[in-house]
Design an enzyme around this catalytic site. Structure first.
Site, PDB file in Angstrom:
ATOM      1  N   SER A   1      21.271   9.736 137.482  1.00 41.32           N
ATOM      2  CA  SER A   1      19.907   9.226 137.363  1.00 41.32           C
ATOM      3  C   SER A   1      19.733   8.489 136.042  1.00 41.32           C
ATOM      4  CB  SER A   1      18.936  10.410 137.423  1.00 41.32           C
ATOM      5  OG  SER A   1      17.679  10.040 136.905  1.00 41.32           O
ATOM      6  N   SER A   2      18.886   7.464 136.056  1.00 42.51           N
ATOM      7  CA  SER A   2      18.653   6.705 134.813  1.00 42.51           C
ATOM      8  C   SER A   2      17.838   7.504 133.798  1.00 42.51           C
ATOM      9  CB  SER A   2      17.952   5.379 135.125  1.00 42.51           C
ATOM     10  OG  SER A   2      16.715   5.602 135.767  1.00 42.51           O
ATOM     11  N   CYS A   3      17.361   8.687 134.174  1.00 41.27           N
ATOM     12  CA  CYS A   3      16.656   9.520 133.186  1.00 41.27           C
ATOM     13  C   CYS A   3      17.640  10.090 132.156  1.00 41.27           C
ATOM     14  CB  CYS A   3      15.888  10.646 133.860  1.00 41.27           C
ATOM     15  SG  CYS A   3      16.929  11.941 134.502  1.00 41.27           S
TER      16      CYS A   3
ATOM     17  N   TYR B   1      16.618  18.270 133.575  1.00 40.25           N
ATOM     18  CA  TYR B   1      17.290  17.536 134.657  1.00 40.25           C
ATOM     19  C   TYR B   1      18.287  16.536 134.062  1.00 40.25           C
ATOM     20  CZ  TYR B   1      17.717  14.521 138.809  1.00 40.25           C
ATOM     21  OH  TYR B   1      18.190  13.792 139.863  1.00 40.25           O
TER      22      TYR B   1
ATOM     23  N   LYS C   1      22.504  16.176 134.426  1.00 44.66           N
ATOM     24  CA  LYS C   1      23.119  14.940 134.917  1.00 44.66           C
ATOM     25  C   LYS C   1      24.114  14.364 133.899  1.00 44.66           C
ATOM     26  CE  LYS C   1      21.279  14.567 138.975  1.00 44.66           C
ATOM     27  NZ  LYS C   1      22.153  14.656 140.155  1.00 44.66           N
TER      28      LYS C   1
ATOM     29  N   HIS D   1       7.224  10.456 143.595  1.00 42.04           N
ATOM     30  CA  HIS D   1       7.265   9.495 142.503  1.00 42.04           C
ATOM     31  C   HIS D   1       6.148   8.478 142.703  1.00 42.04           C
ATOM     32  CE1 HIS D   1      11.459  11.102 142.271  1.00 42.04           C
ATOM     33  NE2 HIS D   1      11.092  11.153 141.007  1.00 42.04           N
TER      34      HIS D   1
END
Length: 308
Positions: free
Chosen positions: A103-105, A132, A136, A176
């Site tokens: 994920s880009s988070c 989270y 990742k 989202h």
């Protein structure tokens, strides 16, 4: 080719399984009732028994900002445990091809946009979904370490931007932005409201890709896995303002009221745009425009969410 897919009941997993190219492969996609990814020995036995040629890890404990803030322990420990288990069970059973969905988070909150793959661990994370993101990051690094120790193991990570589309969640607590706004504007139109609130000034920018485009990328990546970079961003390479998302969704639904900005509400990061340089070099590009993606998603919402 036999592919073991985790997370087959999630939005990404369902879009992979229902994509036309999926018919060319033999997919194993046990549900969490059939196979507990938190149980390493059960997972290892499953891989030993079925001998997949390729593993795609798309399972995860996911949710919106409210859920992440309320349950950081679960977001960290569950995602870390299932990620570690599936990667190590694959390695221990000599599976050579592994695609890890991240994920880009993972990117630092204050990093300069667009966000390149080299920015992982180069700064402080966004606190609202730090648990989270940490899980990742660790699974992404674990794939790198396995390949570094033995380069015959192609364990690579795909980093999608925000996604929306079929099989998405449309509940305010879990969804989202795009599905939440679709539900909000649709309900406003049905109840003849003529005004809708937007949190903040609506000028923050976000990159949302239609999820079927990610499924298309997954099959492209399977076919070109040897040359795929170790870590690769998958997205549009450009973004839109929150206001533009609201306007496009209103246009598709036929809402003709006005928008009012609530400047007392939080807006999050000003921008989160991925760098698509490696993606372009790899030879893939998304094909669904924002309006076309919203039309398909609104259609799905009307047919399947409202009537379920």
């Amino acid at each position: 080719m036999k592919i073991f897919l985790t997370g087959g009941n999630g939005m990404v997993g369902k879009n992979i399984l229902h994509f036309p190219k999926a018919k060319s492969y033999d997919f194993l996609h046990p549900s969490s009732e059939e196979l507990d990814l938190k149980n390493y020995s059960a997972l290892s036995d499953y891989i030993k028994l079925h001998k997949p040629d390729f593993i795609i890890h798309a399972a995860g404990f996911v949710g919106g900002i409210q859920a992440n803030i309320a349950n950081p322990v679960k977001f960290l420990t569950e995602n870390l445990e299932i990620g570690k288990n599936i990667i190590l069970a694959a390695k221990d059973n000599n599976i050579k091809h592994f695609m890890n969905l991240s994920s880009s988070c993972m990117y630092p909150r204050n990093a300069k946009n667009p966000l390149s793959e080299e920015l992982i661990l180069q700064g402080e994370l966004e606190p609202t979904n730090e648990g989270y993101a940490l899980a990742k990051i660790i699974t992404t690094r674990l794939c790198e370490y396995i390949h570094k120790e033995d380069n015959t193991f192609l364990y690579k990570t795909v980093i999608p931007c925000n996604l929306y589309g079929k099989y998405d969640k449309f509940s305010p607590e879990h969804s989202h932005m795009v599905p939440a706004v679709i539900k909000k504007i649709y309900e406003a139109k049905v109840s003849n409201q003529n005004q809708i609130d937007i949190w903040g000034d609506g000028l923050s920018r976000r990159e949302f890709m239609y999820v079927e485009d990610l499924a298309d990328f997954i099959f492209y990546a399977i076919e070109h896995f040897e040359t795929m970079p170790q870590n690769i961003n998958v997205g549009l390479g450009f973004d839109y303002t929150i206001n533009e998302y609201y306007q496009t969704i209103a246009k598709v639904i036929g809402f003709e009221g006005t928008f009012v900005h609530d400047l007392t509400k939080p807006v999050g990061m000003k921008q989160k745009l991925i760098d698509n340089t490696k993606l372009t070099q790899f030879g893939w590009k998304h094909s669904t425009s924002l309006e076309a993606g919203i039309e398909k998603t609104v259609d799905y919402f009307k047919k399947h969410v409202l009537h379920d």
